[in-house]
Design a protein around this motif. Structure first.
Motif, PDB file in Angstrom:
ATOM      1  N   ARG A  52       0.003 -20.309   4.916  1.00  0.00           N
ATOM      2  CA  ARG A  52       1.281 -19.838   4.361  1.00  0.00           C
ATOM      3  C   ARG A  52       1.904 -20.914   3.485  1.00  0.00           C
ATOM      4  NH1 ARG A  52       6.594 -21.125   3.980  1.00  0.00           N
ATOM      5  NH2 ARG A  52       6.678 -21.738   6.172  1.00  0.00           N
ATOM      6  N   GLN A  56       1.056 -21.080  -0.368  1.00  0.00           N
ATOM      7  CA  GLN A  56       2.049 -20.685  -1.377  1.00  0.00           C
ATOM      8  C   GLN A  56       2.290 -21.798  -2.392  1.00  0.00           C
ATOM      9  OE1 GLN A  56       5.411 -19.977   1.244  1.00  0.00           O
ATOM     10  NE2 GLN A  56       6.443 -21.857   0.651  1.00  0.00           N
ATOM     11  N   ALA A  89       4.498 -10.593   0.724  1.00  0.00           N
ATOM     12  CA  ALA A  89       4.492 -11.212  -0.597  1.00  0.00           C
ATOM     13  C   ALA A  89       3.622 -10.437  -1.579  1.00  0.00           C
ATOM     14  CB  ALA A  89       4.004 -12.654  -0.514  1.00  0.00           C
ATOM     15  N   GLN A 117      11.396 -13.033   4.748  1.00  0.00           N
ATOM     16  CA  GLN A 117      12.832 -13.185   4.481  1.00  0.00           C
ATOM     17  C   GLN A 117      13.580 -12.148   5.320  1.00  0.00           C
ATOM     18  OE1 GLN A 117      13.501 -12.553   0.280  1.00  0.00           O
ATOM     19  NE2 GLN A 117      12.351 -14.389  -0.315  1.00  0.00           N
ATOM     20  N   SER A 118      14.880 -12.286   5.319  1.00  0.00           N
ATOM     21  CA  SER A 118      15.700 -11.348   6.092  1.00  0.00           C
ATOM     22  C   SER A 118      16.072 -10.151   5.214  1.00  0.00           C
ATOM     23  CB  SER A 118      16.954 -12.085   6.588  1.00  0.00           C
ATOM     24  OG  SER A 118      17.709 -11.211   7.364  1.00  0.00           O
ATOM     25  N   ARG A 119      15.074  -9.373   4.876  1.00  0.00           N
ATOM     26  CA  ARG A 119      15.296  -8.171   4.051  1.00  0.00           C
ATOM     27  C   ARG A 119      14.496  -7.041   4.685  1.00  0.00           C
ATOM     28  NH1 ARG A 119      13.784 -10.689  -1.708  1.00  0.00           N
ATOM     29  NH2 ARG A 119      13.603  -8.484  -2.282  1.00  0.00           N
ATOM     30  N   TYR A 141      13.358 -16.405   8.223  1.00  0.00           N
ATOM     31  CA  TYR A 141      14.118 -17.577   7.759  1.00  0.00           C
ATOM     32  C   TYR A 141      15.223 -17.146   6.824  1.00  0.00           C
ATOM     33  CZ  TYR A 141      12.035 -17.330   3.077  1.00  0.00           C
ATOM     34  OH  TYR A 141      11.666 -16.923   1.822  1.00  0.00           O
ATOM     35  N   ASN A 142      16.280 -17.902   6.810  1.00  0.00           N
ATOM     36  CA  ASN A 142      17.236 -17.862   5.696  1.00  0.00           C
ATOM     37  C   ASN A 142      17.907 -19.225   5.596  1.00  0.00           C
ATOM     38  OD1 ASN A 142      18.819 -17.359   8.030  1.00  0.00           O
ATOM     39  ND2 ASN A 142      20.427 -16.412   6.812  1.00  0.00           N
ATOM     40  N   PHE A 153      22.798 -17.767  -2.551  1.00  0.00           N
ATOM     41  CA  PHE A 153      23.238 -16.499  -1.941  1.00  0.00           C
ATOM     42  C   PHE A 153      24.655 -16.091  -2.375  1.00  0.00           C
ATOM     43  CE2 PHE A 153      19.908 -17.985   0.924  1.00  0.00           C
ATOM     44  CZ  PHE A 153      19.164 -16.827   1.065  1.00  0.00           C
ATOM     45  N   GLU A 192      16.652 -22.369   7.400  1.00  0.00           N
ATOM     46  CA  GLU A 192      16.041 -23.150   6.309  1.00  0.00           C
ATOM     47  C   GLU A 192      17.042 -24.185   5.790  1.00  0.00           C
ATOM     48  OE1 GLU A 192      15.136 -20.977   2.786  1.00  0.00           O
ATOM     49  OE2 GLU A 192      13.934 -22.598   1.962  1.00  0.00           O
TER      50      GLU A 192
HETATM   51  C1  LIG Z   1      10.868 -22.968   2.305  1.00  0.00           C
HETATM   52  C2  LIG Z   1       9.863 -21.893   2.197  1.00  0.00           C
HETATM   53  O1  LIG Z   1       8.739 -22.188   2.001  1.00  0.00           O
HETATM   54  S1  LIG Z   1      10.365 -20.324   2.385  1.00  0.00           S
HETATM   55  C3  LIG Z   1       8.993 -19.340   2.030  1.00  0.00           C
HETATM   56  C4  LIG Z   1       8.824 -19.182   0.577  1.00  0.00           C
HETATM   57  N1  LIG Z   1       7.649 -18.414   0.307  1.00  0.00           N
HETATM   58  C5  LIG Z   1       7.643 -17.464  -0.591  1.00  0.00           C
HETATM   59  O2  LIG Z   1       8.657 -17.155  -1.195  1.00  0.00           O
HETATM   60  C6  LIG Z   1       6.334 -16.813  -0.897  1.00  0.00           C
HETATM   61  C7  LIG Z   1       6.402 -15.323  -0.895  1.00  0.00           C
HETATM   62  N2  LIG Z   1       7.495 -14.773  -1.638  1.00  0.00           N
HETATM   63  C8  LIG Z   1       7.349 -13.765  -2.566  1.00  0.00           C
HETATM   64  O3  LIG Z   1       6.244 -13.376  -2.873  1.00  0.00           O
HETATM   65  C9  LIG Z   1       8.584 -13.169  -3.148  1.00  0.00           C
HETATM   66  O4  LIG Z   1       9.644 -14.088  -3.111  1.00  0.00           O
HETATM   67  C10 LIG Z   1       8.974 -11.886  -2.368  1.00  0.00           C
HETATM   68  C11 LIG Z   1       7.923 -10.823  -2.609  1.00  0.00           C
HETATM   69  C12 LIG Z   1       9.094 -12.151  -0.889  1.00  0.00           C
HETATM   70  C13 LIG Z   1      10.345 -11.405  -2.829  1.00  0.00           C
HETATM   71  O5  LIG Z   1      10.299 -11.251  -4.219  1.00  0.00           O
HETATM   72  P1  LIG Z   1      11.584 -10.674  -5.014  1.00  0.00           P
HETATM   73  O6  LIG Z   1      12.098  -9.502  -4.321  1.00  0.00           O
HETATM   74  O7  LIG Z   1      11.155 -10.523  -6.419  1.00  0.00           O
HETATM   75  O8  LIG Z   1      12.688 -11.807  -4.860  1.00  0.00           O
HETATM   76  P2  LIG Z   1      12.716 -13.289  -5.369  1.00  0.00           P
HETATM   77  O9  LIG Z   1      11.773 -14.067  -4.534  1.00  0.00           O
HETATM   78  O10 LIG Z   1      12.596 -13.444  -6.824  1.00  0.00           O
HETATM   79  O11 LIG Z   1      14.263 -13.661  -5.096  1.00  0.00           O
HETATM   80  C14 LIG Z   1      14.721 -13.929  -3.886  1.00  0.00           C
HETATM   81  C15 LIG Z   1      15.849 -12.997  -3.560  1.00  0.00           C
HETATM   82  O12 LIG Z   1      15.820 -12.945  -2.162  1.00  0.00           O
HETATM   83  C16 LIG Z   1      16.954 -13.613  -1.643  1.00  0.00           C
HETATM   84  N3  LIG Z   1      16.476 -14.390  -0.554  1.00  0.00           N
HETATM   85  C17 LIG Z   1      15.819 -15.576  -0.579  1.00  0.00           C
HETATM   86  N4  LIG Z   1      15.529 -15.939   0.662  1.00  0.00           N
HETATM   87  C18 LIG Z   1      15.986 -15.002   1.457  1.00  0.00           C
HETATM   88  C19 LIG Z   1      15.980 -14.828   2.838  1.00  0.00           C
HETATM   89  N5  LIG Z   1      15.400 -15.724   3.614  1.00  0.00           N
HETATM   90  N6  LIG Z   1      16.520 -13.726   3.347  1.00  0.00           N
HETATM   91  C20 LIG Z   1      17.094 -12.821   2.555  1.00  0.00           C
HETATM   92  N7  LIG Z   1      17.136 -12.922   1.250  1.00  0.00           N
HETATM   93  C21 LIG Z   1      16.589 -14.003   0.708  1.00  0.00           C
HETATM   94  C22 LIG Z   1      17.481 -14.453  -2.797  1.00  0.00           C
HETATM   95  O13 LIG Z   1      18.856 -14.714  -2.652  1.00  0.00           O
HETATM   96  C23 LIG Z   1      17.186 -13.558  -3.955  1.00  0.00           C
HETATM   97  O14 LIG Z   1      18.174 -12.537  -3.965  1.00  0.00           O
HETATM   98  P3  LIG Z   1      18.801 -11.912  -5.336  1.00  0.00           P
HETATM   99  O15 LIG Z   1      17.690 -11.185  -5.961  1.00  0.00           O
HETATM  100  O16 LIG Z   1      19.868 -11.036  -4.836  1.00  0.00           O
HETATM  101  O17 LIG Z   1      19.285 -13.057  -6.130  1.00  0.00           O
END
Ligand SMILES: CC(=O)SCCNC(=O)CCNC(=O)[C@H](O)C(C)(C)COP(=O)(O)OP(=O)(O)OC[C@H]1O[C@@H](n2cnc3c(N)ncnc32)[C@H](O)[C@@H]1OP(=O)(O)O
Ligand SMILES: CC(C)C(=O)C(=O)O
Length: 546
Positions: A52, A56, A89, A117-119, A141-142, A153, A192
């Protein structure tokens, strides 16, 4: 001669005032800290996040085969908790988790973990990916820190807390809906950016999450406190972990986990101090893969424990195999100085190191022999004699390395290294004076040509120097022998039968006894083809004893 202090350093001219001391931005004070008095006595629970966090952060994320190779490796090594991805993802990530379940690749005692994420839509997809797994943990996580609240946020503290609480509810509801009793289900929550967050607020959010999950004895919750970006010295992180450990309710049902990154280069130290401060579990990646400068390196952490006589609970006895699989899957090299695993980490080039290692091995051999004389087997004796070796914190054999590369010779080496290499590769034990003489010859060679002299080349130099011409091994250079004697060589017919060293001394004695003058063979004798090498062979450059 006069003495003085060094000249003062000069200002760098860099814009350092742009940055603020971490402790001016976050209250982490803990004057009555207890962690410095603690000792690490056992391995923590490990979670590998290679698939993970490690994945990533790759330029090209791993494909299914590469991921599977890592997963199988982690299982072989003994990991019981493996974060296998972020299934929401992408289809690839989702399919990989499903393939593990459907191929029955997850042993009954291994818990897979999946991040979300928390969605709600992401949570649903994440839970769906886990259906049928023997053990699965959903990790939500958030970010809580002021910067993320304000910039990412744009929410206040209450709303951010509710994001965590609501996400936890959604995870539980979906788990209830799609998982059967065949799956042992667990929950992990990460506040986070924990290190940048007001600790009272981190505690408040963790407590609120626990209020939903309701942890108890056989229903633990993993609370994972990440140094998402490492921002302070490791002692500060340890204070933060101890403070949380002291103040969390349900402490017995909480698995306190740490997740270190390495932005300041102190990920290992921070994780170790975090363990002293009360962490039960450590998340990281093999060889420190992960975002930016990487996650904490689990190989180093585990072998640090091993080197202190603690079972690391991970099998690293074939470190090169671990390295090969990781390098192949990530397409990134493990640098040669990586602790325990790098190509050069058991190797000494420098003279005083080599001398000490050579003496250390000799002393150890004596102690092991004494044990075998008492009736122990060689293997038992090797374990019974505590490892205590100059410059080698662990025995390379224990991680599957040979002793061959422990000593390598270049211009920094001395007689200890040269003679060690000759002894271990050619079973030739040179007496001290010959060691001194021969190491000067080797020194001349390395000064002239630079680089390293490997065992074959060392033997070649030795043979060339001290053995009869015909005995010089198959170098492409014509063999010279060190000296030719004016007026014939009285020992010529016997040369092949004497030990090279004695042969050399006899020649010297012959020189003295017969008044023969040693002369540099290369300058006088001409051998067919020798000109080709003029200027390229050390003998043509070095000054010879006349
Ligand atoms: C510290 C870490 O390593 S955390 C893990 C990080 N890893 C990753 O992100 C890898 C996988 N992620 C992805 O493939 C993409 O981010 C996805 C598919 C999960 C989501 O993609 P998208 O829907 O296009 O959102 P994107 O990532 O661009 O933007 C994040 C959105 O989620 C919100 N968000 C970010 N983290 C969180 C969370 N933990 N919980 C809820 N919402 C969150 C942001 O505020 C943003 O919201 P907005 O669009 O209202 O501004
Ligand atoms: C999701 C969390 C644990 C994370 O990866 C981090 O904060 O680094």
């Amino acid at each position: 001669m006069r003495t003085a202090r060094p000249a003062p350093q000069q200002p760098s001219g860099m814009p350092f005032t742009k940055y603020r001391p971490f402790l001016d931005t976050v209250d982490a004070s803990l004057p009555d800290r207890t962690w410095p008095n603690n000792r690490i006595t056992h391995a923590p629970r490990w979670l590998s996040t290679d698939l993970r966090d490690g994945n990533q952060s790759l330029i090209e994320p791993m494909g299914p085969a590469a991921k599977r190779a890592i997963f199988d490796l982690l299982v072989r090594m003994g990991f019981k908790e493996i974060e296998v991805g972020f299934p929401a993802a992408s289809q690839t990530d989702y399919d990989f988790v499903r393939s593990l379940v459907e191929d029955d690749a997850i042993p009954e005692d291994v818990t897979i973990s999946v991040l979300t994420q928390s969605r709600e839509d992401l949570i649903d997809r994440t839970l769906d990916a886990c259906v049928g797994a023997p053990r699965a943990t959903v990790h939500l996580y958030n970010a809580l820190s002021p910067l993320f609240r304000e910039v990412v946020f744009r929410m206040g503290k209450d709303d951010i807390r509710e994001l965590a609480v609501e996400g936890t509810r959604q995870v539980m509801a979906r788990a209830e809906k799609v998982l059967t009793d065949d799956t042992i289900f667990g929950y992990e929550y990460s506040p986070e950016i924990f290190v940048d967050t007001e600790r009272e607020y981190s505690l408040e959010v963790c407590e609120a999450v626990m209020g939903v999950w309701q942890p108890e004895d056989d229903r633990e919750i993993i609370l994972n406190l990440p140094a998402t970006v490492e921002r302070a010295t490791p002692n500060v992180y340890a204070d933060q972990i101890e403070w949380m450990s002291r103040n969390l309710s349900h402490r017995d049902a909480v698995c306190l986990s740490i997740h270190n990154h390495n932005d300041r280069g102190s990920g290992i130290a921070a994780a170790e101090l975090g363990m002293l401060a009360g962490a039960d579990r450590v998340e990281g990646c093999l060889f420190g893969h992960g975002e930016r400068t990487g996650n904490v390196d689990l190989v180093t952490l585990a072998l640090n424990l091993f080197s202190q006589g603690i079972d690391p609970m991970l099998d690293l006895s074939d470190i090169d195999e671990v390295r090969r699989v990781v390098e192949h899957s990530t397409q990134m090299d493990v640098p040669p100085r990586t602790p325990y695993a790098g190509e050069l980490v058991y190797t000494s080039f420098s003279g005083s190191h080599q001398d000490a290692i050579k003496k250390g091995f000799a002393a150890r051999a004596e102690k092991v022999a004494a044990k075998t004389a008492e009736g122990m087997s060689q293997a038992e004796a090797e374990v019974a004699v505590p490892w205590s070796m100059p410059y080698l914190p662990i025995d390379p054999h224990d991680v599957g390395r040979s002793y061959e590369a422990v000593v390598r010779v270049n211009s920094q080496s001395g007689k200890g290294g040269v003679s060690y290499l000759l002894r271990t590769t050619h079973n030739l034990d040179l007496p001290r004076r010959l060691q001194i003489e021969f190491s000067n010859i080797v020194q001349h060679h390395t000064d002239t040509f630079g680089g390293e002299v490997d065992a074959d080349e060392l033997w070649s130099i030795f043979a060339d120097e001290y053995l009869p011409a015909a005995a010089a091994p198959g170098a492409d250079l014509p063999a010279w022998g060190r000296y030719s004697l004016k007026g014939g060589d009285p020992y010529r017919s016997r040369r092949r039968r004497v030990h090279p060293h004695r042969h050399h001394l006899r020649r010297r004695r012959a020189q003295a006894a017969h008044g023969l003058r040693l002369r540099p063979a290369g300058r006088i004798r001409h051998r067919p083809g020798a000109d080709r090498h003029r200027g390229a062979h050390p003998r043509l450059r070095r000054a010879r004893p006349e």
